[in-house]
Structures are given as structure tokens and as C-alpha cells.
Design an enzyme around this catalytic site. Structure first.
Site, PDB file in Angstrom:
ATOM      1  N   THR A  66     149.980 -17.386  18.019  1.00  0.00           N
ATOM      2  CA  THR A  66     150.577 -16.248  17.341  1.00  0.00           C
ATOM      3  C   THR A  66     149.895 -16.032  15.993  1.00  0.00           C
ATOM      4  OG1 THR A  66     152.683 -15.227  16.722  1.00  0.00           O
ATOM      5  CG2 THR A  66     152.452 -17.587  16.269  1.00  0.00           C
ATOM      6  N   LYS A  70     145.245 -15.179  16.705  1.00  0.00           N
ATOM      7  CA  LYS A  70     144.898 -14.613  18.011  1.00  0.00           C
ATOM      8  C   LYS A  70     143.407 -14.312  18.164  1.00  0.00           C
ATOM      9  CE  LYS A  70     149.449 -12.737  19.139  1.00  0.00           C
ATOM     10  NZ  LYS A  70     150.214 -11.569  19.582  1.00  0.00           N
ATOM     11  N   ASP A 106     150.187 -10.048  26.109  1.00  0.00           N
ATOM     12  CA  ASP A 106     150.979  -9.121  25.290  1.00  0.00           C
ATOM     13  C   ASP A 106     151.122  -7.744  25.940  1.00  0.00           C
ATOM     14  OD1 ASP A 106     151.720 -10.767  23.173  1.00  0.00           O
ATOM     15  OD2 ASP A 106     149.907 -10.341  22.027  1.00  0.00           O
ATOM     16  N   ALA A 133     147.619  -7.367  18.841  1.00  0.00           N
ATOM     17  CA  ALA A 133     148.724  -6.923  19.689  1.00  0.00           C
ATOM     18  C   ALA A 133     148.592  -5.444  20.023  1.00  0.00           C
ATOM     19  CB  ALA A 133     150.062  -7.199  19.013  1.00  0.00           C
ATOM     20  N   GLU A 156     138.559   2.944   9.929  1.00  0.00           N
ATOM     21  CA  GLU A 156     137.427   2.283  10.573  1.00  0.00           C
ATOM     22  C   GLU A 156     137.890   1.271  11.624  1.00  0.00           C
ATOM     23  OE1 GLU A 156     137.846   2.605   7.356  1.00  0.00           O
ATOM     24  OE2 GLU A 156     136.209   3.908   6.706  1.00  0.00           O
ATOM     25  N   ARG A 157     139.003   0.597  11.335  1.00  0.00           N
ATOM     26  CA  ARG A 157     139.528  -0.390  12.286  1.00  0.00           C
ATOM     27  C   ARG A 157     140.081   0.300  13.532  1.00  0.00           C
ATOM     28  NH1 ARG A 157     140.683  -5.850  12.102  1.00  0.00           N
ATOM     29  NH2 ARG A 157     142.576  -6.568  13.169  1.00  0.00           N
ATOM     30  N   ILE A 218     157.204  -3.808  18.531  1.00  0.00           N
ATOM     31  CA  ILE A 218     156.907  -5.124  19.091  1.00  0.00           C
ATOM     32  C   ILE A 218     157.566  -6.238  18.281  1.00  0.00           C
ATOM     33  CG2 ILE A 218     154.718  -4.306  20.036  1.00  0.00           C
ATOM     34  CD1 ILE A 218     153.316  -5.994  17.843  1.00  0.00           C
ATOM     35  N   TYR A 220     160.572  -8.458  16.819  1.00  0.00           N
ATOM     36  CA  TYR A 220     161.912  -8.797  17.316  1.00  0.00           C
ATOM     37  C   TYR A 220     162.736  -9.547  16.279  1.00  0.00           C
ATOM     38  CZ  TYR A 220     159.756 -13.369  18.338  1.00  0.00           C
ATOM     39  OH  TYR A 220     159.094 -14.562  18.250  1.00  0.00           O
TER      40      TYR A 220
END
Length: 276
Positions: A66, A70, A106, A133, A156-157, A218, A220
Site C-alpha cells: 500500500t 506500489k 485494484d 490506484a 503532465e502526470r 476509493i 474507506y
């Protein structure tokens, strides 16, 4: 009881205290009579590679990975599944014959959760964020025939994510008046709203939503994030991130412990109670 035959797995993160994965996997071990144990593994980023190889050498079956590991996990693996390669990140690792094999569950977990809530996966989806994710969710939605729009604070990302996926469209994060046009699904794949982190005013975005828009997050912890609360006030349908956590965990449990666990009401209620 843990003995010499107990299969071991865990979750690597920094921090990792928030993870409900130990509760979930150990519940499944009890329910299915598996001689297994799943433990939290707080791992500093600078120690990640050494720790991962050490767990493999120590006889672990595998681990979940996590935040913030990742992408580092992807680089550390000897082999990647096609899903992990397409997602550009790894969240599930198994150790097999001396090799570290990375997978990403995921995206499948996200889609399976929406399907369980009778959400139709079609049409135009706006994804906020461009991290691991977000890319996993985008890849899964593209594979199911959805049109994907990616908005990120760093353009850009977002563009790099779309280029890597060979599908979708990158747009400006703050282009609120136009972002939701024609969308049937809004996905917050950022950490905004997690554990009371600083959030933003969602009203300008949500007020342009169509009546059939489904808003998902996403995150929780908490289950009712500021985005979901704002969407509910606008009368929109919402789905929180708890079901995604449960559904994405199944593949890892199956590969480590040899049992395909049930996603039933008891499992869901156990995790929901832990969040209260």
C-alpha cells in the site's frame, strides 16, 4: 494457533496502521479453516527493497503493498502480470520458486464492487488523480469499454498516465464547468478527504452532474468522505471504498492461502464496524 505449518502474508506500507487488511484476511482464515496469518508490516520507503526480499527469504507466501510503495514494488518484482504492467503499479505480491511476482488487483476490485452495487460500467467516467490506484481503475474501466477522462493537479502526470494506458483523455483539474459533461461515473482516486485531510469545495463540480451520475471514492477511512457527503446532498448516488478493499483482496488471499474467499454480509459488516 501459529505453528510450523502456518502460511504467512501481510501488508507493507508507511504508515500501515490504517489498513483493515489484517482484519479482513485473518477473518477469512478463520471462516475458511485456513492455517494462515496476515500481519501489518510497517516499512520505511528506504527499507522497502530489503524488507520485501527478506520476507520472501523468510518463507512468507506474499504481501499486499500500500501507500507509498506500489510503484517501488513494481520495480522490485522479478515478474509482473499483464494487469500490473498495464496499471503501472503493484498492490499484490506472491513469492514463488525464488521469484517475486507482482499483480495489481485494484482495478478489478473497484469494478467488482460497483457491479455488486448494481452500477452499470459503461459510458464516460471522470477519474480524479493519476497515481497507481487511479491508473489501475482507469485501465480496468477502459478494458470494460468505458470512455475515461483523467484530471490531475499536475497536468503532465495525467498526460503521462493516458499515454501509458494508450487510451483516455487528460484534462485540467480545475476546469470545473466542463469536467462532468456527459459523465455517468465520477471516481475520486486521490487521498483527498482521507482521515480528515484537507479537502476542497466539491459543489462547483457536482452541480453540473446529470441525475444518473454515480459518485465513488476509493478511500474507506472515513467511509463517508467529504466528496460522498457533498454528492448525497445533491441527490446523487454514491458508493464508498470499503467494498473495493474487500473485492481487491480476494485474488491475494486465493494465491497465498489456496482458497477463494466469500464476499458476504458478515465480512462487510465486520470491516464496517471497525471503521465506526
Amino acid at each position: 494457533m501459529i505453528d510450523g505449518h502456518t502460511k504467512l502474508a501481510g501488508v507493507m506500507g508507511w504508515p500501515v496502521e490504517h489498513s483493515r487488511s489484517p482484519l479482513l484476511h485473518n477473518h477469512w482464515c478463520r471462516v475458511h479453516g485456513v492455517n494462515g496469518a496476515y500481519v501489518p508490516l510497517p516499512t520505511r520507503p528506504e527499507h522497502f527493497n530489503v524488507a520485501l526480499k527478506g520476507l520472501a527469504a523468510a518463507g512468507f507466501q506474499g504481501v499486499n503493498v500500500t501507500i507509498p510503495h506500489k510503484e517501488a514494488a513494481m520495480r522490485a518484482c522479478d515478474r509482473l502480470t499483464d494487469t500490473a504492467r498495464r496499471a503501472g503499479a503493484v498492490n499484490t505480491v506472491r513469492f514463488e520458486n525464488g521469484q517475486i511476482i507482482g499483480d495489481c488487483t485494484d482495478g478489478t476490485g473497484f469494478c467488482d464492487n460497483l457491479t455488486a452495487h448494481d452500477v452499470t460500467l459503461s459510458g464516460r467516467a471522470l477519474i480524479l488523480g493519476a497515481g497507481g490506484a487511479a491508473r489501475a481503475v482507469a485501465a480496468a474501466l477502459l478494458d470494460r469499454g468505458c470512455e475515461v477522462i483523467v484530471a490531475n493537479r499536475t497536468m503532465e502526470r495525467a498526460e503521462a498516465m493516458v499515454a501509458a494506458l494508450k487510451g483516455g483523455e487528460a484534462v485540467e483539474w480545475y476546469d470545473w464547468p466542463n469536467l462532468l459533461s456527459g459523465c455517468s461515473l465520477l471516481v475520486n482516486a486521490t487521498s483527498l478527504g482521507m482521515n480528515n485531510k484537507a479537502d476542497i469545495d466539491w459543489k462547483p463540480l457536482l452541480r453540473q452532474a446529470g441525475a444518473n451520475l454515480c459518485v465513488t471514492d476509493i478511500v474507506y477511512t472515513p467511509r463517508d468522505t467529504p466528496l460522498l457527503i457533498a454528492a448525497q446532498k445533491e441527490g446523487l448516488r454514491t458508493v464508498d471504498g470499503l467494498g473495493m478493499l474487500i473485492h481487491q483482496a480476494r485474488a491475494g488471499f486465493r494465491s497465498w492461502f489456496g482458497v477463494d474467499p466469500e464476499v458476504d454480509e458478515a465480512t462487510f459488516n465486520l470491516l464496517a464496524a471497525s471503521l465506526r
